[in-house]
Design an enzyme around this catalytic site. Structure first.
Site, PDB file in Angstrom:
ATOM      1  N   GLN A   1       0.809  -1.212   0.000  1.00  0.00           N
ATOM      2  CA  GLN A   1       0.000   0.000   0.000  1.00  0.00           C
ATOM      3  C   GLN A   1       0.848   1.270   0.000  1.00  0.00           C
ATOM      4  O   GLN A   1       0.431   2.320   0.494  1.00  0.00           O
ATOM      5  CB  GLN A   1      -0.967  -0.013   1.194  1.00  0.00           C
ATOM      6  CG  GLN A   1      -2.026  -1.102   1.117  1.00  0.00           C
ATOM      7  CD  GLN A   1      -2.862  -1.011  -0.150  1.00  0.00           C
ATOM      8  OE1 GLN A   1      -3.134   0.080  -0.652  1.00  0.00           O
ATOM      9  NE2 GLN A   1      -3.282  -2.162  -0.678  1.00  0.00           N
ATOM     10  N   SER A   2       2.038   1.182  -0.572  1.00  0.00           N
ATOM     11  CA  SER A   2       2.935   2.338  -0.641  1.00  0.00           C
ATOM     12  C   SER A   2       2.403   3.408  -1.584  1.00  0.00           C
ATOM     13  O   SER A   2       1.974   3.112  -2.703  1.00  0.00           O
ATOM     14  CB  SER A   2       4.313   1.869  -1.107  1.00  0.00           C
ATOM     15  OG  SER A   2       5.112   2.963  -1.505  1.00  0.00           O
ATOM     16  N   ASN A   3       2.449   4.672  -1.144  1.00  0.00           N
ATOM     17  CA  ASN A   3       2.098   5.795  -2.011  1.00  0.00           C
ATOM     18  C   ASN A   3       3.188   6.048  -3.046  1.00  0.00           C
ATOM     19  O   ASN A   3       2.920   6.416  -4.192  1.00  0.00           O
ATOM     20  CB  ASN A   3       1.910   7.071  -1.190  1.00  0.00           C
ATOM     21  CG  ASN A   3       0.842   6.922  -0.137  1.00  0.00           C
ATOM     22  OD1 ASN A   3      -0.095   6.145  -0.293  1.00  0.00           O
ATOM     23  ND2 ASN A   3       0.972   7.665   0.947  1.00  0.00           N
TER      24      ASN A   3
END
Length: 349
Positions: free
Chosen positions: A87-89
């Site tokens: 879920q890394s931006n």
């Protein structure tokens, strides 16, 4: 130190335009009214909307990538490699920038253990990465993603390709230049609104953003300008091998040196807190959830659960404890990340 000369040097640094600048700068009068109604002495609150950049789902990493990808292009890169959690931006904005520039992109994403939800490897940011055309490599929990990425780079080189590895968070000397540009843009917008910030609140992840802002605040003070404390809230906790203060100062010094500034970048204006990371990176807790809900219901602005929700929890705590007076102006930097909310929906139910 001549700030205008520094800004000129900064504008001359190699950069590929990826954003539309400046990003919006808005008051948070609704949030201030809610806190004041609770008997809390609340400063004037402002928000800089770095979540409203144009690629992917928005976010401030586009600033860093403008400089990082300029270096990659100069080195002849024909494929980009990057790593982060599912879920890394950062990885979404890397995938979006790669698609925009027509460069293949491969992402090495770490699974969470236990999972955030039954489908956290299919929704939110990882879904966007796939839609953007990035090749996703899922790495088991606890495995060395950087090593896997290096092995892939070696294989690509053996095939005659020119891979470019983007460090986690784009937190490099080049990346910090993008954050420093944001610092001066924020100052210009505040002055156009009639004030100089008494404090700026930022989120600490891989720390390139904080490093750039600290370099800017330090340079401004050295030039005879005002002291602007930087309230920085770590969101990684013990989940990162290098602790927050060390990684902030390392990147701040890199940024400082890359602009050939005299001396070293000091940490006098850094107000770092590591009390709001909760159970760890990408792990929710009640204070973060309360902060996300409060800002959403006061301002119509959506924070994210991994970064800005946690730093806002820290800023709210500082306000409630009387860190500021009602006549002061505090600016919050919203770095983006909304899609990760969908992987944590059960925590907000």
């Amino acid at each position: 130190m001549d700030i205008m000369e520094l800004r000129t040097r900064l504008e001359e640094a190699p950069r590929i335009p990826l954003g539309v600048w400046p990003t919006p700068f808005m008051p948070m009068d609704g949030l201030r009214a809610r806190l004041s109604a609770q008997g809390i002495e609340c400063p004037r609150l402002w928000i800089k909307r770095e979540d409203m950049t144009p690629l992917g789902a928005g976010g401030n990493k586009i600033r860093k990538l403008e400089h990082v990808l300029a270096k990659a292009r100069a080195e002849g890169a024909d494929v980009l490699l990057n790593t982060g959690e599912v879920q890394s931006n950062q990885v979404v904005q890397t995938a979006a920038s790669a698609a925009h520039l027509g460069i293949p992109c491969e992402l090495f994403l770490g699974r969470t253990d236990p999972p955030l939800s039954e489908d956290d490897q299919e929704t939110g940011n990882i879904l966007l990465c796939r839609i953007l055309g990035a090749q996703v490599h899922l790495v088991p929990p606890g495995a060395d993603r950087d090593a896997a990425m290096r092995r892939r780079a070696e294989k690509l080189r053996a095939e005659g390709r020119h891979p470019y590895i983007i460090p986690r968070g784009s937190s490099t000397a080049e990346g910090a230049l993008g954050s420093l540009r944001c610092f001066f843009e924020l100052l210009d917008q505040a002055q156009a609104s009639g004030f100089t910030p008494n404090a700026i609140a930022v989120t600490v992840g891989s720390s390139g953003t904080t490093a750039g802002f600290l370099a800017g605040a330090h340079a401004l003070a050295l030039s005879g300008g005002p002291d602007i404390p930087l309230y920085a809230f770590d969101t990684f906790g013990t989940d990162y091998p290098v602790q927050a203060r060390e990684r902030i100062m390392e990147h701040a010094e890199e940024c400082w040196a890359s602009l050939s500034l005299p001396g070293r970048c000091g940490e006098r204006l850094l107000r770092l807190s590591c009390d709001f990371a909760g159970p760890g990176y990408s792990r929710p807790y009640p204070g973060m959830i309360e902060a996300v809900r409060l800002v959403a219901q006061s301002e119509g602005v959506i924070l994210d659960p991994n970064y800005t929700g946690k730093s806002m929890a820290g800023l709210l705590d500082a306000i409630r404890k009387g860190a500021f007076t009602a006549d002061q102006h505090v600016v919050y930097l919203h770095t983006g990340g909304l899609p990760a909310l969908f992987a944590m929906r059960r925590h907000f139910a």
